[in-house]
Enzyme design. Structure first.
Site, short mmCIF file in Angstrom:
data_model
loop_
_atom_site.label_atom_id
_atom_site.label_comp_id
_atom_site.label_asym_id
_atom_site.label_seq_id
_atom_site.Cartn_x
_atom_site.Cartn_y
_atom_site.Cartn_z
N ASP A 297 -9.47 6.81 -3.81
CA ASP A 297 -9.60 6.55 -2.37
C ASP A 297 -8.22 6.43 -1.73
O ASP A 297 -8.10 6.29 -0.52
CB ASP A 297 -10.49 5.33 -2.09
N SER A 298 -7.17 6.53 -2.54
CA SER A 298 -5.81 6.69 -2.00
C SER A 298 -5.75 7.94 -1.12
O SER A 298 -4.85 8.09 -0.29
CB SER A 298 -4.77 6.78 -3.13
N GLU B 163 -3.67 -2.27 -12.38
CA GLU B 163 -2.66 -1.90 -11.37
C GLU B 163 -1.74 -3.08 -11.07
O GLU B 163 -2.20 -4.20 -10.76
CB GLU B 163 -3.34 -1.43 -10.07
O1 KIV Z 1 -7.14 5.39 -5.33
C1 KIV Z 1 -6.34 5.58 -6.26
O2 KIV Z 1 -5.53 6.51 -6.25
C2 KIV Z 1 -6.38 4.65 -7.38
C3 KIV Z 1 -5.33 4.79 -8.43
C4 KIV Z 1 -4.06 4.25 -7.97
C5 KIV Z 1 -5.74 4.17 -9.71
O3 KIV Z 1 -7.22 3.80 -7.42
#
Ligand code: KIV
Length: 282
Positions: free
Chosen positions: A45-46, A183
């Protein structure tokens, strides 16, 4: 390379072979991840920030995530595909969590889904696993809640806080998660927890004791313009050459230097003069 599965990842952990995971959000990045031999592709969701331009991961919707995830699915065959359940799509009830996870499997072809936090997410993870969908947990810094509290800092610098992370990790493991993301957790805290974790742990800013690592596509390639977390390593600096290439194109268009005859389609001279005559007569 053989197609990755939940059990092949467990075998990698057992054999001490590090797991390489990366985020991807579209078809070309998925094809590159496939060609580069990554084990797990996460449509994180990044995406909310890296490709959709939101300020945090909170606003991204299930429909937006599904469109990106389906594009990634069409670009990979070998890596395990994990879809990230966005904020607000799984917290309310087990029914909501299972229904959202099913959409990621049925509409976007995911092999598994990921959700954030311990607490009530443990029960949501259990419900999704019971519905037959593999779940990856995510503890430590969890961006969905960090965005709301405004505290993007490492988690677990004190023994008490690290122990709370450990309790969440254990609970998610017991709920049936096949893997966990750690994380922004001090390396020493991760190392202390690893002997008690049976499932693969994928770190991002969690040190080298984890069973694998994950990085965000735009961070790894140096495309994202914003500030980076300290755990980010740029394996390339593509933002500058990408900008330079587009600027060079703009300059050539303005100078009539592009396109050249070699970039166009030919027409026999007699057909061209016949056309000119037809237009003149019109
Ligand atoms: O949304 C994302 O990219 C993530 C990763 C950083 C693990 O959750």
């Amino acid at each position: 390379m053989e197609r990755r599965t939940i059990s092949s990842l467990a075998a990698q952990k057992a054999a001490g072979e590090p797991i390489a995971m990366i985020t991807a959000y579209d078809h070309p990045s998925a094809q590159i991840a496939e060609a580069a031999g990554v084990d797990v592709v996460l449509v994180g969701d990044s995406a909310a920030m890296t490709v959709l331009g939101y300020d945090s991961t909170v606003p991204v919707t299930v429909d937006e995530m599904l469109m990106l995830t389906a594009a990634v699915r069409r670009g990979i065959r070998t890596p395990l595909l994990v879809g990230d359940l966005p904020f607000g799509s799984y917290e309310a009830s087990d029914v909501q969590a299972v229904a959202t996870a099913q959409r990621f499997v049925k509409e976007a072809g995911c092999d598994a889904v990921k959700l954030e936090r311990g607490g009530t997410s443990v029960q949501r993870a259990r419900a999704i696993v019971d519905a037959g969908i593999p779940v990856m947990g995510h503890v430590g810094l969890t961006p969905q809640t960090a965005a709301i509290t405004g505290t993007y800092r490492a988690r677990g610098r004190s023994a008490d806080e690290a122990f709370a992370v450990f309790e969440s990790a254990l609970a998610l493991q017991e709920a049936g998660c096949f893997a966990l993301v750690f994380e922004a957790i001090p390396a020493a805290a991760t190392a202390a927890m690893m002997p008690r974790l049976d499932v693969p742990v994928i770190g991002i800013g969690a040190g080298n004791a984890a069973n694998g690592q994950v990085l965000v596509w735009h961070d790894l390639l140096g495309i994202y313009g914003g500030p980076s977390a300290r755990f980010v390593k740029h394996y390339a600096e593509l933002r500058r050459p990408m900008t330079d290439a587009v600027a060079a194109y703009v300059a050539e268009v303005r100078e009539h230097a592009y396109p050249l005859p070699m970039h166009g389609y030919g027409m026999p001279d007699d057909e061209a003069s016949r056309l000119r005559a037809m237009i003149a007569d019109r």
